[in-house]
Structures are given as C-alpha cells and as structure tokens.
Write an enzyme that holds these catalytic residues in place. Structure first.
Site, PDB file in Angstrom:
ATOM      1  N   GLU A 155      -7.289   0.756  -4.593  1.00  0.00           N
ATOM      2  CA  GLU A 155      -7.324   0.690  -3.132  1.00  0.00           C
ATOM      3  C   GLU A 155      -8.670   0.201  -2.575  1.00  0.00           C
ATOM      4  O   GLU A 155      -8.692  -0.684  -1.717  1.00  0.00           O
ATOM      5  CB  GLU A 155      -6.948   2.055  -2.539  1.00  0.00           C
ATOM      6  CG  GLU A 155      -5.455   2.335  -2.677  1.00  0.00           C
ATOM      7  CD  GLU A 155      -5.091   3.812  -2.574  1.00  0.00           C
ATOM      8  OE1 GLU A 155      -5.971   4.614  -2.223  1.00  0.00           O
ATOM      9  OE2 GLU A 155      -3.929   4.152  -2.852  1.00  0.00           O
TER      10      GLU A 155
ATOM     11  N   ASP B 121     -12.913   6.001   2.674  1.00  0.00           N
ATOM     12  CA  ASP B 121     -11.496   6.000   3.024  1.00  0.00           C
ATOM     13  C   ASP B 121     -11.060   7.406   3.440  1.00  0.00           C
ATOM     14  O   ASP B 121     -10.884   8.283   2.607  1.00  0.00           O
ATOM     15  CB  ASP B 121     -10.689   5.511   1.811  1.00  0.00           C
ATOM     16  CG  ASP B 121      -9.180   5.444   2.089  1.00  0.00           C
ATOM     17  OD1 ASP B 121      -8.736   5.942   3.137  1.00  0.00           O
ATOM     18  OD2 ASP B 121      -8.467   4.884   1.240  1.00  0.00           O
TER      19      ASP B 121
ATOM     20  N   ASP C  77       0.879  -1.170   0.000  1.00  0.00           N
ATOM     21  CA  ASP C  77       0.000   0.000   0.000  1.00  0.00           C
ATOM     22  C   ASP C  77       0.917   1.220   0.000  1.00  0.00           C
ATOM     23  O   ASP C  77       1.477   1.589   1.021  1.00  0.00           O
ATOM     24  CB  ASP C  77      -0.882  -0.043   1.260  1.00  0.00           C
ATOM     25  CG  ASP C  77      -1.715   1.237   1.442  1.00  0.00           C
ATOM     26  OD1 ASP C  77      -1.650   2.119   0.563  1.00  0.00           O
ATOM     27  OD2 ASP C  77      -2.421   1.334   2.462  1.00  0.00           O
TER      28      ASP C  77
ATOM     29  N   LYS D  43       3.285  11.227  -3.396  1.00  0.00           N
ATOM     30  CA  LYS D  43       2.242  10.546  -4.178  1.00  0.00           C
ATOM     31  C   LYS D  43       1.301  11.559  -4.844  1.00  0.00           C
ATOM     32  O   LYS D  43       0.753  11.290  -5.905  1.00  0.00           O
ATOM     33  CB  LYS D  43       1.448   9.629  -3.252  1.00  0.00           C
ATOM     34  CG  LYS D  43       0.412   8.759  -3.950  1.00  0.00           C
ATOM     35  CD  LYS D  43      -0.277   7.869  -2.934  1.00  0.00           C
ATOM     36  CE  LYS D  43      -1.365   7.008  -3.556  1.00  0.00           C
ATOM     37  NZ  LYS D  43      -2.023   6.170  -2.537  1.00  0.00           N
TER      38      LYS D  43
END
Lengths: 615, 171
Positions: free
Chosen positions: A180, A202, A25, A82
């Site tokens: 994800e 999330d 992850d 990211k």
C-alpha cells in the site's frame, strides 16, 4: 522485457471485447477500483456516486450482498474481514476477531457457519473482489484482464497468499500484489525521482500504518514498517461521543449512543472546514440543551492519539536507522489525514509540508492502477519495484528454536537452501516446520506450514543429504522444494498449511463457484487457449525474425517451425487440451532459444556498462 | 541458463576481488539486471520464462546482498580462496579477545535493561568502530594472502555483528 512476447496486452484482440487492467485497494473498511484511462487515473464510482465500496459482506439464505450492512436476523454480516485473512484464531487479537455467527477453528484457519456452508475469510473476501469485478465490468462494458491488488507492507506470507487465493476464487488474475505505501508513492509520481526517502503516514478508519520507503533510481524498497491495527478515525468519533456525554453528565443507552456516534463522524468532518459547530442535541432527544464544539476542543481530545502515531513514526525511523531530516517526502494516506490537526502535527514533526493533493482515500488505488498499467505493457513509463519480505522466514530446530533461513528485509525474489540429514538408519521421511517472525522461540512466531518430505532413499543415519530450497517470489509468497543430493532424487513434499488452504481445496472451491456460475466456462476456456496459442505464435514469429537465424542452427529452427505449425493447426480443432499441449510443446522446443536470447541480452547489458563510464 | 550460475558474484558483476569494490558499478549493474530480468517484466510471458526470471533475480539479489555487505563480502572472498568460515568452528582462542567479549556482553546486557536510546546509539557507534578495525585488518591480511589470519579477523567481526543483532532484536 518479455523475450517472446510482442502482443500488446492492452490492445484487445477482438474490438468488441474490451480488456482492462485495474488497481484494487482491498481495504479493511472500504475498497476501491481504479484504472488508467486515456493516460489518466480514473476511480470507479458506485450507483450512489461514491468511490468507496464498503468492505462488508452480508449473507442471506440464498444470496450474498456486498457493500450494505444488514442488522436483521435473516442476515449474517461480516465487516473488517481483512483483519482475519490468512490468520488462525490463535494469532488474532481480540480486537481483530469478530464473528457474527458460530464458527469453528482452533489450530487452523477459522471457518464461519454461514447457514449451510462453512466459509473462511478467504471466501468472504473473495465476495468483495467478485463484487468489485462485476461492478467494474458492468461500468466499463469489458473484461478485467488482470489486476494489481494492494496489501499492507507488513502482510506476511500467509496473508499475501490468502489475498491471492481470494482473488483467484473471484476469477481475477493477479498480476502483482503491491504494498500500500508503495502504491501511494507511485500515485504521487515519486518514482521518477532519482533518490528519495519517503514516509507514508496512513491513518484510516480503524488502522494506522506507517512505512518508510527508499527510492533509488526507480527501485523501491520498504525500509521499515510499523503501526497500530486498532487506531484510526473511528476512535476520534468515540472520543467525541464520550466528550458530549461527560459535558452533559449523562450516560446514553446503546441505541442513542449509536446515533450520536454516527453524528460524531459528521461533526468531525465539519471541523475540517469550520472552526466551531453547534451540536444538535435534539437528535438524541435533548431539546433544550445547547452545546458547542470547537476545533480546539477536538484537537485537545485527539492529541494523545495523534502523539501516539508520532511516537510510532519515530520508532519506525529508528528501526530504519534514520532521523527526521533524512526523510525527503511525507505522504498522507487515509481519510483521517484530512483532519487539519493531523496535517499540522505531521508537518511539525517532520519539519516538512506533507503531500496531500491527491484525495487520501483514493491514492492507494490510483497507485495500483498505474502499476497495473505498467505491468500490462501498455504504459511507456519505465518503473521497477523492488520489495522486501517484511518478516524473517525460518525453520524449527531442536529445542523449539527458530533458525532463520531468509532474514527480514531481504529483497525479493529471493531463495535460500539448507541441507538436512537423517538421524536414523533407513529413515525415509522427515518433517519440516516453517516459521515466520523475528523471535527466537517457535511459540512466539507464526507457524506457516508443516512439510513432510517423503521417499527419502533409505540409507545409514546421516548419509542422506536433503537439500531444501526456499523460494520467495515477487509477491512475497513462499514455495519449497526438496532434493536428496547424494542420489539427486527429487523427493516429494506434502504441505500442511497452518492457515490458509492448500491448492486442492482452492481447486474445489473454484469448482464449486464455477458450478454455481451461469457462464459457459467450457467455451471461455477454449477461447482463452486459442488466444494464448495465437499469442505464442505471434511472439515466436517476431522473435525468430529478429535473431532466429543468428542464434539457432537449421535443425533447431526446423524443430521450432514444426512445433509452431502444429500449434497453428490445433487452433481450429476446437479442443482446449490439444491446444494447450501444442502451446506447451512449442514453449518446450523453444527453451534453448529463449535461454540464448537471454544470454545475448546479458552480453548487451555488460557492454552497456563499460567500466570506462565510471572513470 | 540465462546467466552463468557457476560464475562467482565478483565475476557476475565484473568486479575486482577486493573488499573495496566500485560501488557505482555494483549499483548500475544491479539495476540493469533487475530492469531486464525482474518478474514484473514477465507477467504475460510463458511459465518457463517466469521461472527463469524468478531464478535469475533471486540469484542477482543474493549476489547484491553479499557484495553490499562488508562482512558477507569478506567471508565470500575467503570462500573463493577455499576458506569456508560458515562451516568452520568459529571459536576464538585469543584470551585477550575473550576478555573483551565478556566485557562487551556485560555492557550490552546493561544497555538492554536500561532501555536508554542515547546509550544504545553510542554503543552502536562504538561497536561499529570496533568492527571497522577488524574490517581494515581483514583487508590487509587478505591482500597479503594471509588467509588464516584473515579468517580470524572475520570471526571477530562476527562477534560484534551478533551483539549488534541481539541488541536490535531485544533492546
């Protein structure tokens, strides 16, 4: 079912060299590694016993350190890289772009001036992956043979490609990029459900993502996604800081504010367990002041933000043409979902108890490890993931308009072709601009790449027919090929990626990184070639045993045997190139055989679904 | 090639040439194809097999998309009969339908500017029932082998779909 493959990749060839398949992850704030060990998921820990590896890369003059924040002048430290991967400065929000040093880049990918080097977000991300790889291999005392890396469901082609590039730079073999939310659903074992609509909520430290998945007989589809890339648990901490300041009617300096901010994180976590906390103001130099902070105070503070996440949730529902009652399962992902008020609000909104048994920090990595295990072939579980592309793909046409070639939410892999013609006599080249996005105007979408098609046979205007074939693979990554259809000449394409880097650049980076590495690349490559050669021989032998004589005539069999024996001989030659050539040769002479096997397999499928079954 | 890329989508899925296909067969065959040919099953296979798997699943996905969607399926049925609507002039010459088009466009513009969810929802329902009417129309004409007339029904369906898409994109 790989037709010519019987070796079980999970089982090592050499008992001393263990091989592992892991799930990674790669998060904005933290990254995690998990693997399936003795049938159960295991999340790796760092030296300090934490499962969270901070996604922070710190460069010093002669070294790179991952996972620690250095705030001194001798270091250049990157966090949240990211947010920048696969993008150029032009399409970055100001909240996503942050540079700790000088940088260059306007129309292309950003490059940071890190001491003597110019580094892209891809290279910086690859340091995180390299770090994870090293720690994993040291902990497990073996090699990572392949990995599954998770990406946000909305990542476009360039971001996915960039993530893959970062992985190959770090020496990791990517079996698959996995969305994800899909990983979270796999972790909860929802894949075994027959039919289900799953909402994944999330809320991480700095980002909020919401996705709706449709699960039908083991097939996952992402129905819609949404979110806010600058909303997360960190905002709650700032709110607590602001609250304390306003209660005390003071304005703290930046240093004290930072101390208070770190303290606010602890207060937030404590309030998940207790109803009320005493705020220790000595930390910021206020000795004789008392202040308490209750869960209700906190809930009131974050209410607006929580409502915002629910508003985005209903938009995503609308986008998928669904209502709250259509959702069968809700999964909570990300550390911030531990907050009781969020659990409560989500439960109220969906009228259903959300799934939160698995540690919300780990759930994505665990799902990835399950998928890695399945792809490695060592798992008995039958699971097939079908994904869609998150954004439409098109080309620029006259008037700066976008013509959609592959619409969003198309199931991948997918391909589409389009014919173009020349508009001038004798024209031998043509430029194609590939765009991703949902808007009508090119300037409102993202530019993915510019292709120049060359070597078009010179003809009268309009006579040449250039067929462009767009292919999107199972990772959501695009490739393009061009053919002149009247002469059937395959024309060459020159790719100018708008972001990211092209293959030759990757090769150079790889070479550079290998030059700096101390491992003996040469012998590793030879070993890999030998292992691959053995695998191919093993596969072909076992396949031939099953149906070789049924599907092939004597002459065809002889050719395959010959190629196989040649490869066998080459394995001891010690020459990497010869082995690879022999493998290629064997694969080539077996192509017809492979096709026939696939065909006979199709017939089996057709037999399997007899019409009568349905009546 | 592993599957016959020359077969049309109905042949590939062994379905009757009709708008009303057996969706159970479609779903079951689709899953079977995917379970056997999806690239996930070939991560450790040779490049050739990987390429084949990619081509086959892309083709299967395209076929599934067409067969799942009434409008695309109707167009495809006519294409098999030699009526390629994609490459045809899609203007509708029926004056009363033109009037109807203008009215609907105005209504859609108004909804776009108001941004009212309920209005939008109602409008989608209305579009759907209008579309359904021409879908039924198409079926009758196709089955009676009146392919010119069937083309006309599709062109009208296309109008509703484009209005729907515009509203989804901009509303």
């Amino acid at each position: 079912m790989a037709l010519l493959q019987i070796s079980e990749p999970g089982k090592s060839q050499d008992p001393h060299q263990k091989k592992y398949y892991v799930g990674i992850d790669l998060g904005t704030t933290n990254s995690l590694v998990a693997l399936i060990s003795n049938g159960f998921p295991r999340v790796l820990k760092n030296k300090e016993g934490s499962e969270l590896f901070p996604s922070i890369v710190s460069y010093k003059k002669d070294s790179v350190i991952v996972g620690e924040y250095f705030n001194d002048s001798a270091s250049i430290t990157f966090s949240s890289i990211k947010r920048m991967i696969g993008k150029n400065i032009k399409d970055l929000n100001s909240s996503d772009f942050y540079s700790p040093c000088e940088f260059i880049g306007d129309d292309s990918i950003v490059k940071f001036k890190v001491f003597k080097n110019l580094l892209t977000p891809i290279e910086i991300s690859s340091e995180i992956l390299k770090h994870l790889k090293n720690i994993t291999e040291q902990t497990l005392m073996g090699d990572i043979e392949g990995c599954v890396i998770t990406v946000p469901a909305y990542f476009d082609d360039a971001q996915r490609q960039a993530t893959k590039d970062a992985a190959s730079l770090s020496g990791l073999k990517v079996l698959r990029l996995l969305n994800e939310p899909t990983a979270a659903a796999i972790a909860y074992g929802l894949a075994s459900k027959k039919i289900s609509k799953i909402m994944v909520y999330d809320l991480g430290g700095g980002t909020f993502d919401i996705s709706i998945l449709d699960l039908n007989d083991g097939v996952f589809k992402v129905l819609s996604t949404g979110g806010d890339s600058s909303l997360g648990g960190d905002d709650f901490d700032y709110l607590i800081v602001d609250y304390i300041q306003s209660k005390l009617d003071i304005e703290l300096d930046s240093e004290k504010k930072y101390i208070l901010y770190l303290y606010a994180k602890k207060i937030k976590v404590a309030l998940s367990e207790t109803e009320i906390v005493d705020i220790e103001l000595e930390k910021i130099g206020l000795e004789n002041t008392k202040l308490t902070f209750s869960r209700d105070d906190f809930n009131l503070l974050i209410n607006d933000l929580v409502q915002k996440t629910l508003k985005i949730s209903s938009e995503v529902l609308l986008d998928a043409n669904l209502s709250v009652n259509d959702i069968n399962e809700i999964i909570l992902v990300g550390g911030s979902t531990r907050t009781p008020f969020i659990k409560y609000s989500v439960k109220n909104f969906f009228n259903k108890e959300p799934l939160s048994d698995i540690n919300p920090d780990n759930v994505v990595a665990i799902g990835a490890s399950i998928q890695a295990d399945i792809l490695s072939g060592s798992s008995k579980e039958e699971l097939l993931l079908l994904d869609v592309i998150p954004l439409s793909l098109g080309v620029e046409t006259m008037g700066e308009l976008v013509e959609v070639i592959i619409p969003r939410n198309s199931t991948i892999p997918t391909s589409s072709s389009k014919e173009y013609t020349t508009f001038k006599d004798g024209q031998t080249a043509m430029s194609i601009h590939v765009i991703q996005g949902e808007r009508d105007l090119v300037s409102d979408c993202r530019s993915l790449a510019k292709f120049i098609i060359k070597d078009i046979p010179p003809m009268l205007a309009g006579a040449a027919r250039i067929k462009l074939e767009f292919q999107i693979d199972a990772d959501g990554i695009l490739s393009v090929s061009a053919t002149e259809t009247t002469t059937n000449k395959v024309t060459s394409i020159e790719v100018k990626p708008s972001y990211g880097i092209n293959d030759s650049q990757i090769e150079k980076m790889l070479k550079d990184s290998f030059d700096n590495a101390h491992t003996d690349i040469k012998s590793r490559h030879l070993n890999e070639a030998i292992v691959e050669g053995k695998r191919v021989i093993l596969s072909i032998n076992s396949a031939l045993k099953i149906d070789g004589s049924d599907l092939l005539n004597e002459k065809e069999l002889k050719y395959i045997y010959k190629a196989r024996d040649e490869l066998e001989e080459m394995l001891n030659s010690g020459e990497k190139e010869s082995i690879i050539d022999a493998v290629k040769n064997l694969e080539k002479v077996s192509e017809t055989y492979v096709s026939r096997r696939m065909n006979s397999n199709i017939q089996k499928i057709m037999k399997g679904t007899d019409i009568k079954e349905f009546n | 090639m592993a599957i016959d890329f020359n077969q049309n989508f109905f042949e590939l899925f062994e379905l009757d040439y009709s708008v009303d296909i057996n969706s159970e067969i479609l779903e079951k065959k689709y899953l079977n194809f995917q379970k056997n040919f999806h690239p996930d099953k070939f991560v450790n296979a040779s490049d050739y097999e990987k390429r084949m798997s990619l081509q086959i699943t892309s083709h299967i996905n395209e076929a599934y998309k067409v067969l799942k969607n009434d409008y695309l399926k109707s167009m495809y049925l006519l294409k098999i009969k030699g009526y390629d609507i994609d490459n045809q002039n899609s203007t509708i010459s029926d004056p009363s339908f033109l009037m109807h088009q203008m009215e609907l466009r105005e209504e859609s513009d108004e909804i776009m500017s108001k941004k009212n969810k309920n209005l939008k929802k109602d409008f989608f329902i209305k579009l759907n029932s209008l579309k359904k009417k021409f879908q039924d129309d198409f079926k009758i004409k196709y089955e009676s082998e009146l392919f010119e007339e069937a083309s006309d029904s599709i062109k009208k369906m296309k109008f509703y779909i484009s209005i729907e898409n515009d509203l989804k994109r901009n509303g």
